[in-house]
Structures are given as structure tokens and as C-alpha cells.
Design an enzyme around this catalytic site. Structure first.
Site, PDB file in Angstrom:
ATOM      1  N   HIS A 148       1.772   6.913   0.007  1.00 15.96           N
ATOM      2  CA  HIS A 148       0.967   6.042   0.870  1.00 15.96           C
ATOM      3  C   HIS A 148      -0.461   5.994   0.345  1.00 15.96           C
ATOM      4  O   HIS A 148      -1.241   6.918   0.560  1.00 15.96           O
ATOM      5  CB  HIS A 148       0.999   6.597   2.298  1.00 15.96           C
ATOM      6  CG  HIS A 148       0.433   5.682   3.324  1.00 15.96           C
ATOM      7  ND1 HIS A 148      -0.923   5.479   3.475  1.00 15.96           N
ATOM      8  CD2 HIS A 148       1.044   4.912   4.242  1.00 15.96           C
ATOM      9  CE1 HIS A 148      -1.121   4.636   4.464  1.00 15.96           C
ATOM     10  NE2 HIS A 148       0.056   4.271   4.946  1.00 15.96           N
ATOM     11  N   HIS A 206       0.814  -1.217   0.000  1.00 20.23           N
ATOM     12  CA  HIS A 206       0.000   0.000   0.000  1.00 20.23           C
ATOM     13  C   HIS A 206       0.850   1.270   0.000  1.00 20.23           C
ATOM     14  O   HIS A 206       0.318   2.368  -0.123  1.00 20.23           O
ATOM     15  CB  HIS A 206      -0.935   0.022   1.220  1.00 20.23           C
ATOM     16  CG  HIS A 206      -0.207   0.282   2.498  1.00 20.23           C
ATOM     17  ND1 HIS A 206       0.571  -0.675   3.116  1.00 20.23           N
ATOM     18  CD2 HIS A 206      -0.117   1.400   3.254  1.00 20.23           C
ATOM     19  CE1 HIS A 206       1.104  -0.142   4.209  1.00 20.23           C
ATOM     20  NE2 HIS A 206       0.705   1.106   4.311  1.00 20.23           N
TER      21      HIS A 206
END
Length: 168
Positions: free
Chosen positions: A87, A72
Site C-alpha cells: 500500500h 496506489h
């Protein structure tokens, strides 16, 4: 805004780095991120992008210095030493990689616009996680530099979301 930043080069000249948008969507202030650590800049200064497509691309030329195990997030280092953390979403580590398909690995050299991670926007949203994506200067602690965010509508790999001037 003046922050500190690590510089691996020895020169007295300043260097300007334009950070391309890593996503297609809208670039906004970190203050809009629904997570206090990001919103208050505690994780580092930067901007955020609200994506409209599930493809994260390299915003700078550099080296992938860390691909998070759950895919992620990724960190890229520019040749100047500047490190950016990308992120995807908030609390998406909880998905344990589900909905994320990395296209790079730690150690890979990347160029602006190269796909880093494909992800499923609907899957992330359906799981109840915000898709807003912080783009942070990860190593903002050692040498002076200035950052100017550039907000608004962006295309992945194009349109600057930040202009960073490194003072050497």
C-alpha cells in the site's frame, strides 16, 4: 510472532519465504505508520518501508491478484497461498490514481524485483500524504505461520524485510 495464514498446499513440511524489499528506502515497524489501522496491525501483520525512490517492485514471485483501481496498492499471491498487500503511502486513495503508473495488471505473473507501480514521491508528499508504505500479510487468518521483520536500509528487490515460515 505467530499469525494464522491460508495454505493451499498439502504437506507437513514447513516453508520459509523471504520477502524482498518492494522499495528502496528504510524498513521500519508498522507502529511507525501514521494510521492506526496499519500501526496496530488491524489490516494485517507486516512491516513498512519509507521510500526514497518512486518504484514499487515485487517482493515475492507470484500472481497479481488485485490491483486497486486508484493504482496506489496491489496484492500479490505466492504459490503457497501467502498474500501480500503493498500500500503506497497513507490515504493516497484520495489521489484517484494521480501520480501512480501501474506496470502490471490483475492476473499477471511477477518475479522478485519486477516493477509493479511507478509513483511520484514529490507529488504524494506535496499533496500532504505520508509516503511510508505498509507491506502486509493480507490473509493472516487460517493457518499457523511465523514472521520476523528485518528492519534497516534496503534496496528495491533485494534485502529481506520479512522472513515468513509457514507451518503446514
Amino acid at each position: 510472532m505467530i499469525w494464522k495464514w491460508k495454505n493451499n498446499k498439502s504437506s507437513n513440511a514447513s516453508e520459509a519465504i523471504s520477502v524482498a524489499s518492494p522499495l528502496t528506502g528504510t524498513c521500519v515497524s508498522l507502529a511507525e505508520v501514521p494510521d492506526e489501522a496499519f500501526a496496530q496491525g488491524l489490516m494485517g501483520p507486516g512491516a513498512a518501508v519509507i521510500p526514497t525512490a518512486g518504484r514499487l517492485v515485487a517482493p515475492i514471485d507470484g500472481t497479481v491478484v488485485h490491483l486497486i483501481k486508484s493504482h496506489h496498492a496491489v496484492m500479490i499471491e505466492h504459490s503457497s497461498g501467502l498474500q501480500l498487500l503493498l500500500h503506497v503511502g497513507i490515504n493516497t486513495v484520495s489521489l484517484k490514481g494521480q501520480g501512480f503508473a501501474p506496470r502490471v495488471q490483475t492476473g499477471d505473473r511477477v518475479t522478485v524485483g519486477q516493477t509493479l507501480i511507478d509513483f511520484d514521491l514529490n507529488e504524494i508528499a506535496s499533496a500532504g500524504y505520508p509516503v511510508i508504505t505498509p507491506v502486509l500479510v493480507a490473509n493472516a487468518a487460517e493457518q499457523p505461520w511465523e514472521m520476523q521483520p528485518v528492519y534497516g536500509s534496503k534496496e528495491a528487490g533485494q534485502g529481506s524485510i520479512m522472513k515468513i515460515t509457514l507451518a503446514k
